[in-house]
Design an enzyme around this catalytic site. Structure first.
Site, PDB file in Angstrom:
ATOM      1  N   ARG A 268       0.858  -1.187   0.000  1.00 25.78           N
ATOM      2  CA  ARG A 268       0.000   0.000   0.000  1.00 25.78           C
ATOM      3  C   ARG A 268       0.889   1.230   0.000  1.00 25.78           C
ATOM      4  NH1 ARG A 268      -1.304   2.649   4.573  1.00 25.78           N
ATOM      5  NH2 ARG A 268      -1.396   0.839   5.940  1.00 25.78           N
ATOM      6  N   HIS A 272      -3.708   4.251   4.707  1.00 26.95           N
ATOM      7  CA  HIS A 272      -4.779   3.254   4.813  1.00 26.95           C
ATOM      8  C   HIS A 272      -6.077   3.857   4.272  1.00 26.95           C
ATOM      9  CE1 HIS A 272      -7.114  -0.073   6.395  1.00 26.95           C
ATOM     10  NE2 HIS A 272      -7.927   0.796   6.969  1.00 26.95           N
ATOM     11  N   TYR A 281       4.276   5.637  11.021  1.00 29.74           N
ATOM     12  CA  TYR A 281       4.646   4.252  11.312  1.00 29.74           C
ATOM     13  C   TYR A 281       5.460   3.578  10.208  1.00 29.74           C
ATOM     14  CZ  TYR A 281       0.317   3.511   8.607  1.00 29.74           C
ATOM     15  OH  TYR A 281      -0.667   3.536   7.637  1.00 29.74           O
TER      16      TYR A 281
END
Length: 379
Positions: A268, A272, A281
């Protein structure tokens, strides 16, 4: 066709791309694979050009969706940048009468199944529960509840069995969804009843902010054989490998041998959803490693090697992508805002007393604003 080497432990989610089946390298070199090659023997330059065009258009839809959300025109958007190969490769293997059950990120699946420009944006704008009739494009409404679509898909596949046809159902979900009970329950039912079903796991390395190594200590494809389901682990950035794997899985399902499972290892590239900040992160080096494995760039390189790519073709695809993006934007900005009470329309197929009560309650709530405005004018 279970890939037995899937028992190798996962050490680094971002680097774990070697232990997969593939047909096209990151540099665009066509390589052989004894398991996959027979399933794409018919694929020539024209088909490759079509797959390239599909992926470019899907990425353009995605880019437009992100822009519309950032401009306040959409409430949310779930980007699919980087995952075009698994979505297009698997969806193009489906027959028109098969039924797909996507999650909220499968823009490419919706595109391949025949979605209209408005279908990508109007629901995210909050104007409709669903923008298309599932039975027109044989694709269920994108599921927001993580993993729930796998149960819906298996139920549909069991219905196919009772109808006595050779259709198949396909459920799409991410690596994080495999930790949900729904996915595991769906695999149990599919295996126990031998349902004509394909599970497509897009392992994009991150379930919101948790890496796949927290979800699974071993590759996810290795779980399926425990349910009695054959599996294959492929390079999810290789559209040819995804097409071949899906053709294998669908043939297995149609032949009465029960369900099959595909783990497509991809990444990805974006957040998200547009409410997420992946820089909190993920590190830049990881992102750059995967950027060099871009699914569109590798097909372009393969086409160049086969004299199937030139400036005229690139310009044609770019123009098509811009035109589609303009249609998506126009559909978003031109979507009529419906009356608030219509949110309760088309919730049930038949009249429902509970819904009537909700309609009355919501109507009274809305009327209270008008009463307050009248009182304010009288002061």
């Amino acid at each position: 066709m279970t890939m037995m080497h899937t028992l190798t432990p996962l050490a680094d989610a971002a680097a774990d791309v070697d232990d997969v089946a593939r047909l096209v390298t990151a540099d665009g070199e066509r390589i052989a694979d004894a398991d996959l090659d027979p399933w794409i023997a018919d694929v020539g330059v024209d088909t490759l050009r079509g797959l390239y065009r599909d992926m470019v258009l899907v990425r353009r839809i995605d880019t437009e969706g992100v822009a519309l959300q950032r401009q306040g025109q959409l409430g949310l958007w779930a980007p699919c940048n980087g995952q075009e190969a698994v979505q297009i490769g698997t969806a193009r293997a489906l027959r028109a009468d098969d039924f797909a059950f996507p999650s909220y990120r499968e823009i490419g699946v919706q595109y391949a199944r025949g979605a209209r420009p408005a279908d990508y944006v109007v629901a995210w704008r909050g104007e409709e529960h669903s923008t298309y009739d599932p039975y027109v494009i044989n694709t269920a409404v994108p599921q927001i509840i993580i993993g729930a679509q796998t149960l819906h898909a298996v139920g549909y596949a069991m219905g196919i069995q009772r109808d006595g046809t050779d259709q198949a159902a396909a459920a799409y979900f991410g690596d994080g969804a495999t930790s949900q009970g729904d996915v595991n329950e769906a695999m149990i039912f599919a295996s126990s009843f031998g349902a004509p079903m394909v599970f497509v796991c897009s392992n994009n390395q991150w379930a919101i902010s948790e890496p796949v190594t927290v979800q699974a200590k071993f590759p996810i494809a290795g779980r399926a054989p425990g349910f009695g389901i054959p599996s294959m682990r492929v390079d999810g950035n290789d559209v040819l490998a995804c097409l071949a794997a899906m053709r294998w899985a669908l043939d297995h399902a149609r032949s009465g041998r029960g369900p099959a499972f595909i783990e497509a290892v991809t990444y990805r590239m974006g957040p998200h959803t547009t409410s997420d900040d992946p820089t909190r992160y993920r590190d830049k080096d990881e992102l750059e490693r995967w950027r060099r494995r871009d699914p569109i760039a590798r097909v372009e390189a393969l086409l160049c090697a086969r004299d199937g790519f030139d400036d005229a073709f690139a310009a044609e695809v770019a123009a098509d992508a811009d035109a589609l993006a303009a249609e998506v934007r126009a559909a978003c900005l031109g979507a009529p805002s419906r009356a608030p009470l219509t949110i309760l329309d088309n919730v049930y197929a038949e009249p429902h007393s509970g819904l009537d009560a909700q309609r009355a309650s919501f109507g009274a709530y809305l009327d209270s604003f008008a009463d307050a405005a009248v009182e304010g004018e009288g002061r």
